[in-house]
Design an enzyme around this catalytic site. Structure first.
Site, PDB file in Angstrom:
ATOM      1  N   HIS A   1       0.843  -1.201   0.000  1.00  0.00           N
ATOM      2  CA  HIS A   1       0.000   0.000   0.000  1.00  0.00           C
ATOM      3  C   HIS A   1       0.880   1.254   0.000  1.00  0.00           C
ATOM      4  O   HIS A   1       0.611   2.220  -0.720  1.00  0.00           O
ATOM      5  CB  HIS A   1      -0.890   0.058   1.250  1.00  0.00           C
ATOM      6  CG  HIS A   1      -1.899  -1.045   1.342  1.00  0.00           C
ATOM      7  ND1 HIS A   1      -1.988  -1.897   2.411  1.00  0.00           N
ATOM      8  CD2 HIS A   1      -2.882  -1.418   0.473  1.00  0.00           C
ATOM      9  CE1 HIS A   1      -2.986  -2.749   2.226  1.00  0.00           C
ATOM     10  NE2 HIS A   1      -3.538  -2.490   1.048  1.00  0.00           N
TER      11      HIS A   1
ATOM     12  N   SER B   1      -2.802  -7.966   2.892  1.00  0.00           N
ATOM     13  CA  SER B   1      -3.045  -7.771   4.327  1.00  0.00           C
ATOM     14  C   SER B   1      -3.448  -9.098   4.974  1.00  0.00           C
ATOM     15  O   SER B   1      -3.035  -9.391   6.095  1.00  0.00           O
ATOM     16  CB  SER B   1      -4.154  -6.741   4.553  1.00  0.00           C
ATOM     17  OG  SER B   1      -3.757  -5.487   4.065  1.00  0.00           O
TER      18      SER B   1
ATOM     19  N   LYS C   1     -17.524  -6.617   8.281  1.00  0.00           N
ATOM     20  CA  LYS C   1     -16.297  -7.394   8.474  1.00  0.00           C
ATOM     21  C   LYS C   1     -15.786  -7.183   9.897  1.00  0.00           C
ATOM     22  O   LYS C   1     -16.007  -6.127  10.482  1.00  0.00           O
ATOM     23  CB  LYS C   1     -15.213  -6.917   7.502  1.00  0.00           C
ATOM     24  CG  LYS C   1     -15.303  -7.517   6.123  1.00  0.00           C
ATOM     25  CD  LYS C   1     -14.013  -7.217   5.386  1.00  0.00           C
ATOM     26  CE  LYS C   1     -14.115  -7.492   3.910  1.00  0.00           C
ATOM     27  NZ  LYS C   1     -12.925  -7.023   3.184  1.00  0.00           N
TER      28      LYS C   1
ATOM     29  N   ARG D   1      -1.875  -5.919  -8.344  1.00  0.00           N
ATOM     30  CA  ARG D   1      -0.700  -6.768  -8.092  1.00  0.00           C
ATOM     31  C   ARG D   1      -0.501  -7.794  -9.201  1.00  0.00           C
ATOM     32  O   ARG D   1       0.586  -8.004  -9.689  1.00  0.00           O
ATOM     33  CB  ARG D   1      -0.872  -7.525  -6.767  1.00  0.00           C
ATOM     34  CG  ARG D   1      -0.714  -6.656  -5.551  1.00  0.00           C
ATOM     35  CD  ARG D   1      -1.163  -7.371  -4.323  1.00  0.00           C
ATOM     36  NE  ARG D   1      -2.560  -7.755  -4.461  1.00  0.00           N
ATOM     37  CZ  ARG D   1      -3.321  -8.190  -3.467  1.00  0.00           C
ATOM     38  NH1 ARG D   1      -2.804  -8.366  -2.286  1.00  0.00           N
ATOM     39  NH2 ARG D   1      -4.577  -8.495  -3.668  1.00  0.00           N
TER      40      ARG D   1
HETATM   41  O1  PNS Z   1      -8.693  -2.849   0.356  1.00  0.00           O
HETATM   42  P1  PNS Z   1      -9.925  -3.408  -0.274  1.00  0.00           P
HETATM   43  O2  PNS Z   1     -10.741  -4.183   0.722  1.00  0.00           O
HETATM   44  O3  PNS Z   1      -9.635  -4.191  -1.534  1.00  0.00           O
HETATM   45  O4  PNS Z   1     -10.807  -2.114  -0.724  1.00  0.00           O
HETATM   46  C1  PNS Z   1     -12.083  -2.252  -1.308  1.00  0.00           C
HETATM   47  C2  PNS Z   1     -12.832  -0.927  -1.308  1.00  0.00           C
HETATM   48  C3  PNS Z   1     -12.869  -0.326   0.088  1.00  0.00           C
HETATM   49  C4  PNS Z   1     -12.162   0.035  -2.232  1.00  0.00           C
HETATM   50  C5  PNS Z   1     -14.272  -1.208  -1.821  1.00  0.00           C
HETATM   51  O5  PNS Z   1     -14.791  -2.319  -1.166  1.00  0.00           O
HETATM   52  C6  PNS Z   1     -15.223  -0.049  -1.579  1.00  0.00           C
HETATM   53  O6  PNS Z   1     -15.057   1.022  -2.140  1.00  0.00           O
HETATM   54  N1  PNS Z   1     -16.228  -0.268  -0.715  1.00  0.00           N
HETATM   55  C7  PNS Z   1     -17.221   0.728  -0.358  1.00  0.00           C
HETATM   56  C8  PNS Z   1     -18.594   0.312  -0.858  1.00  0.00           C
HETATM   57  C9  PNS Z   1     -18.693   0.590  -2.350  1.00  0.00           C
HETATM   58  O7  PNS Z   1     -18.660   1.716  -2.765  1.00  0.00           O
HETATM   59  N2  PNS Z   1     -18.781  -0.473  -3.160  1.00  0.00           N
HETATM   60  C10 PNS Z   1     -18.728  -0.289  -4.601  1.00  0.00           C
HETATM   61  C11 PNS Z   1     -19.805  -1.042  -5.291  1.00  0.00           C
HETATM   62  S1  PNS Z   1     -19.529  -2.771  -5.209  1.00  0.00           S
END
Ligand code: PNS
Length: 168
Positions: free
Chosen positions: A17, A129, A41, A90
């Site tokens: 990150h 993570s 979560k 990645r």
């Molecule tokens: O680090 P991550 O868990 O891969 O990040 C995912 C993240 C936080 C970018 C994504 O889950 C997110 O933006 N969640 C907020 C809810 C949302 O807007 N979802 C998009 C439609 S599925």
């Protein structure tokens, strides 16, 4: 001013990150790293702890701000007048999910939120993570994955004392 948001769970932030943050901070005038507050979560670190970790790790970057958000990213972006989201890629395995996320966000925002991908540096391509958490929970060596102060916090969470750690 070119502003962008780097959203994620960051539970916890890894060197992968940090690599994306460092590079995105060179591309954008302002980078807002925003931690998702996800009630569904059970994270290892609270949102407050994750924000604190990110602030500490990015204190050398004056154009990086750390924040958190709940709900949809597109709503957060609209309220904060943000039109670019940064995400790290990645490997090909990330691509399908990231493509879906980017396209969903474009649809939900009516084309106002676009996603820019940075490919993770090869040395961090294997990092996630969740694998770092698993390694730490068994007292494994995570010194190449997270800064020392984060490693310390992880071992504390898992109640892994000095003698139970496999450090090199
Ligand atoms: O680090 P991550 O868990 O891969 O990040 C995912 C993240 C936080 C970018 C994504 O889950 C997110 O933006 N969640 C907020 C809810 C949302 O807007 N979802 C998009 C439609 S599925």
């Amino acid at each position: 001013m070119k502003r962008a948001v780097y959203p994620g769970s960051f539970d916890p932030m890894t060197y992968g990150h940090l690599d994306i943050i460092n590079r995105a901070a060179e591309i954008f005038d302002v980078l807002i790293v925003s931690v998702l507050n996800n009630n569904q979560k059970t994270p290892l670190f609270s949102v407050e702890e994750r924000v604190k970790i990110l602030k500490e790790a990015t204190k050398h970057l004056p154009n990086v701000q750390v924040d958190s958000f709940s709900g949809l990213l597109t709503n957060y972006a609209a309220v904060n007048d943000l039109h670019v989201a940064v995400r790290g890629l990645r490997a090909i395995t990330d691509f399908e999910y990231e493509l879906q996320l980017a396209q969903t966000n474009r649809m939900l925002s009516g084309g106002k939120l676009d996603t820019v991908f940075l490919t993770t540096s090869l040395e961090y391509a294997y990092l996630s993570s969740s694998s770092v958490k698993e390694i730490a929970s068994f007292g494994g060596d995570i010194s190449k994955a997270v800064p020392d102060f984060v490693g310390e916090m992880m071992f504390e969470k898992y109640r892994i004392g000095q003698l139970d750690r496999q450090t090199r």
